[in-house]
Design an enzyme around this catalytic site. Sequence first.
Site, short mmCIF file in Angstrom:
data_model
loop_
_atom_site.label_atom_id
_atom_site.label_comp_id
_atom_site.label_asym_id
_atom_site.label_seq_id
_atom_site.Cartn_x
_atom_site.Cartn_y
_atom_site.Cartn_z
N CYS A 134 32.99 81.64 38.33
CA CYS A 134 32.12 82.76 37.92
C CYS A 134 31.72 82.71 36.45
O CYS A 134 30.53 82.66 36.12
CB CYS A 134 32.77 84.09 38.27
SG CYS A 134 34.43 84.32 37.62
N HIS A 194 32.35 89.38 32.42
CA HIS A 194 33.38 88.34 32.42
C HIS A 194 33.04 87.18 31.47
O HIS A 194 33.37 86.04 31.75
CB HIS A 194 33.58 87.81 33.85
CG HIS A 194 34.96 87.27 34.07
ND1 HIS A 194 35.36 86.76 35.29
CD2 HIS A 194 36.04 87.17 33.25
CE1 HIS A 194 36.61 86.36 35.21
NE2 HIS A 194 37.05 86.62 33.98
#
Length: 221
Positions: A134, A194
Amino acid sequence: MKSKLPIVLMTIALLFMATATQAGPEQVAPAPAAPVQAIPEPSAGGSTALDRSSLPIKEPTYPVITELDARKATAPARFEVKPPAKAPNVLVILIDDFGFGQSSAFGGPINMSTLDQLAANGLKYNRFHTTALCSPTRTALLTGYNHHSNNAGTIMETATAFQGNTGIRPQTITPMAEVLRMNGYSTAAFGKYHETPPWEASVSGAFDRWPTHSGFDKFYG
């Protein structure tokens, strides 16, 4: 405002919007008197073209006002950077754990009518590669640089001191959102980010890699 969406990438985690608010002729009118430093010549439409070759865009230098009577002095127009005329809105949708051949847009079994409409009115790429993680995929998409160039060889929580894997995006890399913001766009990100190292996520900072210091005017996620 209605506009074409030139970038629509399906990969949930991040929804990034950049809106060209009040896009129109760029008005940066010089002061009535001759300027001390040259200001770009007005275009045929009467507006002054901004030099977007270097960011941030520099404010023009105006002549010193020598009129002592405030009632007679004329202030120059307020300097404001706006997107170029007819600048499109930009929407990027990133969905984690979604395979290339899963949606009906690419012949997959999942019927996604909205995505089908977007794909039919845009461009479809069949050689788009990700890192299968990710954070590295996101930072590569947000900056246009290889994930190792962003020091994101893995997710931020498992960064190391080795080059290319420190979790610290270099100051020499400017995110796409920041380029749009400095060109007058309103920008926002919603969802999972993130990209901030966990040791920089407290109120003590550093804030360089927070969403709102990476080109986004607004972040919720």
